[in-house]
Design a protein around this motif. Structure first.
Motif, PDB file in Angstrom:
ATOM      1  N   GLU A   2       0.820  -1.206   0.000  1.00 17.54           N
ATOM      2  CA  GLU A   2       0.000   0.000   0.000  1.00 17.54           C
ATOM      3  C   GLU A   2       0.859   1.263   0.000  1.00 17.54           C
ATOM      4  O   GLU A   2       0.397   2.335  -0.402  1.00 17.54           O
ATOM      5  CB  GLU A   2      -0.916   0.026   1.225  1.00 17.54           C
ATOM      6  CG  GLU A   2      -1.996  -1.027   1.212  1.00 17.54           C
ATOM      7  CD  GLU A   2      -2.840  -1.016   2.466  1.00 17.54           C
ATOM      8  OE1 GLU A   2      -4.075  -0.983   2.345  1.00 17.54           O
ATOM      9  OE2 GLU A   2      -2.261  -1.038   3.578  1.00 17.54           O
ATOM     10  N   LEU A   3       2.088   1.132   0.444  1.00 18.32           N
ATOM     11  CA  LEU A   3       2.958   2.301   0.549  1.00 18.32           C
ATOM     12  C   LEU A   3       3.484   2.782  -0.801  1.00 18.32           C
ATOM     13  O   LEU A   3       3.744   3.974  -0.976  1.00 18.32           O
ATOM     14  CB  LEU A   3       4.136   1.996   1.476  1.00 18.32           C
ATOM     15  CG  LEU A   3       3.768   1.760   2.939  1.00 18.32           C
ATOM     16  CD1 LEU A   3       5.003   1.354   3.735  1.00 18.32           C
ATOM     17  CD2 LEU A   3       3.122   2.990   3.536  1.00 18.32           C
ATOM     18  N   LEU A   4       3.645   1.880  -1.766  1.00 20.26           N
ATOM     19  CA  LEU A   4       4.215   2.289  -3.055  1.00 20.26           C
ATOM     20  C   LEU A   4       3.337   3.290  -3.801  1.00 20.26           C
ATOM     21  O   LEU A   4       3.840   4.331  -4.243  1.00 20.26           O
ATOM     22  CB  LEU A   4       4.540   1.065  -3.907  1.00 20.26           C
ATOM     23  CG  LEU A   4       5.731   0.253  -3.412  1.00 20.26           C
ATOM     24  CD1 LEU A   4       5.859  -1.053  -4.195  1.00 20.26           C
ATOM     25  CD2 LEU A   4       7.003   1.048  -3.506  1.00 20.26           C
ATOM     26  N   PRO A   5       2.030   3.043  -3.966  1.00 25.95           N
ATOM     27  CA  PRO A   5       1.214   4.078  -4.617  1.00 25.95           C
ATOM     28  C   PRO A   5       1.171   5.383  -3.822  1.00 25.95           C
ATOM     29  O   PRO A   5       1.158   6.471  -4.414  1.00 25.95           O
ATOM     30  CB  PRO A   5      -0.182   3.442  -4.705  1.00 25.95           C
ATOM     31  CG  PRO A   5       0.058   1.979  -4.626  1.00 25.95           C
ATOM     32  CD  PRO A   5       1.265   1.811  -3.742  1.00 25.95           C
ATOM     33  N   LEU A   6       1.182   5.291  -2.499  1.00 24.78           N
ATOM     34  CA  LEU A   6       1.216   6.509  -1.684  1.00 24.78           C
ATOM     35  C   LEU A   6       2.506   7.291  -1.914  1.00 24.78           C
ATOM     36  O   LEU A   6       2.488   8.519  -2.043  1.00 24.78           O
ATOM     37  CB  LEU A   6       1.087   6.173  -0.199  1.00 24.78           C
ATOM     38  CG  LEU A   6      -0.278   5.720   0.289  1.00 24.78           C
ATOM     39  CD1 LEU A   6      -0.208   5.313   1.756  1.00 24.78           C
ATOM     40  CD2 LEU A   6      -1.313   6.806   0.077  1.00 24.78           C
ATOM     41  N   ALA A   7       3.623   6.593  -1.958  1.00 24.85           N
ATOM     42  CA  ALA A   7       4.911   7.251  -2.189  1.00 24.85           C
ATOM     43  C   ALA A   7       4.930   7.912  -3.567  1.00 24.85           C
ATOM     44  O   ALA A   7       5.408   9.040  -3.720  1.00 24.85           O
ATOM     45  CB  ALA A   7       6.050   6.245  -2.057  1.00 24.85           C
ATOM     46  N   LEU A   8       4.392   7.218  -4.571  1.00 31.54           N
ATOM     47  CA  LEU A   8       4.334   7.795  -5.920  1.00 31.54           C
ATOM     48  C   LEU A   8       3.474   9.051  -5.924  1.00 31.54           C
ATOM     49  O   LEU A   8       3.879  10.091  -6.460  1.00 31.54           O
ATOM     50  CB  LEU A   8       3.793   6.762  -6.910  1.00 31.54           C
ATOM     51  CG  LEU A   8       3.545   7.257  -8.331  1.00 31.54           C
ATOM     52  CD1 LEU A   8       4.843   7.748  -8.977  1.00 31.54           C
ATOM     53  CD2 LEU A   8       2.903   6.149  -9.170  1.00 31.54           C
ATOM     54  N   GLY A   9       2.306   8.990  -5.321  1.00 29.30           N
ATOM     55  CA  GLY A   9       1.412  10.146  -5.291  1.00 29.30           C
ATOM     56  C   GLY A   9       2.005  11.324  -4.539  1.00 29.30           C
ATOM     57  O   GLY A   9       1.920  12.467  -4.987  1.00 29.30           O
TER      58      GLY A   9
END
Length: 141
Positions: free
Chosen positions: A42-49
């Motif tokens: 879940e952290l990867l899309p958050l980091a990208l955003g």
């Protein structure tokens, strides 16, 4: 940079970032994790955003544009079979401000994507990343 993770219980770790921030991460409930806590993927899309949003906003502010509202929504797709890697990302930029032009925002997104956002550079090597922009009326969420 160093990250440290300490087992707390079952499949839940307390993660500490290089700057000392703490975060609890767990496996899916069916793997012994705890419902309601963050899972690593879940952290990867958050980091990208976050990375994209921060760099785009920085560029727009340097151009002295008045941004009244900005939301980044990251849609992601994952493979059906393990290791269930991400196969695509779509970053939706919802933005409002005074006298905004689609072309200026598109250029800021391009610069973020190709030059300034290291998360985007890392993930782009693994999966395609697309972007869209929705210009909102000032004051609209």
């Amino acid at each position: 940079m160093a990250a440290r993770l300490r087992l707390q219980e079952n499949m839940t770790f307390l993660a500490e970032t290089a700057s000392g921030k703490l975060l609890s991460l767990t496996a899916a409930a069916e793997q012994g994790g705890v419902e309601g806590k963050l899972r690593p993927m879940e952290l990867l899309p958050l980091a990208l955003g976050a990375c994209t949003g921060i760099t785009v906003l920085s560029i727009l502010r340097k151009k002295r544009l008045q941004i009244t509202s900005y939301e980044v929504v990251v849609h992601s797709e994952r493979a059906e079979h393990h290791p269930r890697v991400f196969t695509a990302f779509h970053v939706e930029h919802r933005i409002a401000g005074v006298a905004l032009e689609q072309e200026v925002i598109a250029r800021a997104i391009e610069l973020s994507e190709t030059k300034y956002c290291p998360v985007s550079a890392m993930l782009r090597a693994a999966a395609p990343i697309t972007h869209s922009v929705t210009l909102l009326a000032p004051g609209k969420p």
